[in-house]
Design a protein around this motif. Sequence first.
Motif, short mmCIF file in Angstrom:
data_model
loop_
_atom_site.label_atom_id
_atom_site.label_comp_id
_atom_site.label_asym_id
_atom_site.label_seq_id
_atom_site.Cartn_x
_atom_site.Cartn_y
_atom_site.Cartn_z
N HIS A 1 118.98 40.17 62.35
CA HIS A 1 118.49 40.21 63.73
C HIS A 1 118.21 38.78 64.16
O HIS A 1 117.85 37.93 63.32
CB HIS A 1 117.21 41.06 63.81
N PRO A 2 118.32 38.45 65.43
CA PRO A 2 118.03 37.08 65.87
C PRO A 2 116.65 36.57 65.48
O PRO A 2 116.47 35.37 65.23
CB PRO A 2 118.19 37.17 67.39
N TRP A 3 115.66 37.46 65.43
CA TRP A 3 114.33 37.03 64.98
C TRP A 3 114.38 36.53 63.54
O TRP A 3 113.74 35.53 63.19
CB TRP A 3 113.33 38.18 65.10
N GLU A 4 115.11 37.25 62.69
CA GLU A 4 115.20 36.85 61.29
C GLU A 4 116.04 35.59 61.14
O GLU A 4 115.77 34.75 60.26
CB GLU A 4 115.76 37.99 60.44
N ASP A 5 117.05 35.46 61.96
CA ASP A 5 117.86 34.24 61.95
C ASP A 5 116.97 33.03 62.27
O ASP A 5 117.03 31.99 61.59
CB ASP A 5 118.99 34.37 62.97
N PHE A 6 116.13 33.18 63.29
CA PHE A 6 115.24 32.08 63.66
C PHE A 6 114.25 31.79 62.52
O PHE A 6 114.02 30.62 62.16
CB PHE A 6 114.48 32.40 64.94
N ALA A 7 113.64 32.83 61.95
CA ALA A 7 112.64 32.63 60.90
C ALA A 7 113.25 31.98 59.66
O ALA A 7 112.63 31.11 59.02
CB ALA A 7 111.98 33.96 60.53
N GLU A 8 114.46 32.40 59.29
CA GLU A 8 115.14 31.79 58.15
C GLU A 8 115.47 30.33 58.44
O GLU A 8 115.33 29.46 57.57
CB GLU A 8 116.42 32.56 57.84
N THR A 9 115.91 30.06 59.66
CA THR A 9 116.23 28.68 60.04
C THR A 9 114.97 27.82 60.04
O THR A 9 114.98 26.68 59.57
CB THR A 9 116.91 28.66 61.42
#
Length: 363
Positions: A259-267
């Motif tokens: 999900h985009p939220w997880e993409d941001f958090a991982e980044t």
Amino acid sequence: MRLFKCQACGQIVHFENTLCEKCGHRLAYLPAATAISAIEPHEGDAPEGGMPEGGTWKALAAPGKLFRLCDNVRHGSCNWLIEAEAPGTLCLCCRHNRTIPDISLEENAAAWRKIEWAKHRLFYSLLRLKLPLATRLEQVETGLAFDFLADSEQHGIKVMTGHDNGLITIALKEADDAERERSRVAMHEPYRTLLGHFRHEIGHYFWDRLVRDGNELEACRALFGDDTLDYGQALQRHYEQGAPPDWPAHFVTAYATMHPWEDFAETWAHYLHLVDTLETAAAFGLSTRPRVADGDELDASVNFDPYRTQPFDRLVESWMPLTIALNSLNRSMGQPDLYPFVLSTPALEKLAFVHRLVHPGAH
């Protein structure tokens, strides 16, 4: 992370140290000075029995001021100082705790101490980056807070690590190295650490603060995708189908595809990995000049402060050869890669976005 020294004798000391083994001075971290300081009891404040937890202290790194030790020092979970006149009994890091486990149980106390030291390393970075860190008392609905919770077999409770509107929950079992490794293998993750959990979950918090509340939604969506997609459905799809085969070409990790939220958090987590590791390399004066290189494309010296505003390209130019060197050293010891990731061009663009959020005006 910087290297530190004892101001009394010059001995090299580390972030978690509480005692200088060379001269015997007590040590504590002084956030305002970003320094581990040798400390001495203020004259007249030392009760019988030697080195007190209470009372006021002189910090050799900040002459002329008096300090108190955070209340959690007595539990062995903190070594931070508070200015003597400051309100409260907890330091800038510990004051964000909402719930801690029952530390009358030694196994809980030991796990909580490991979690706290990871959290303190997180806060070292957040304070160095001068990020907003309102507590739940300061912002009741959205302030940053932590719950550290243990599973309960008796009540059928299994704690899940996660974030919800400023509240970060960390499952106590993550402090168990064997349990964490089992989870890593079961979930096909190349990397799973306590510090990594903190860096990931705080990324969700700063998505709220810096993206949603910072008028950066459209710019973020252009890179990370539509965050209005149903999170529950995305989670179910990820665990049923896994990441798409071409994920390394677009994402920093497989989990970032969920999900985009997880993409941001991982980044976000990887940005903190990058900045803090570069600072450690700079503290040791590390440079990498592979002899097989025909030119200078893999040459790098880390001779700048990664926590200060820098062109993002400068960070990357040092990071890439450093990770090659670190991974090669680990392999020489028969260990897995220290940084088992490959940063594609889209992943680097996302990291650059985080860099601009943290340092407005940077490029």
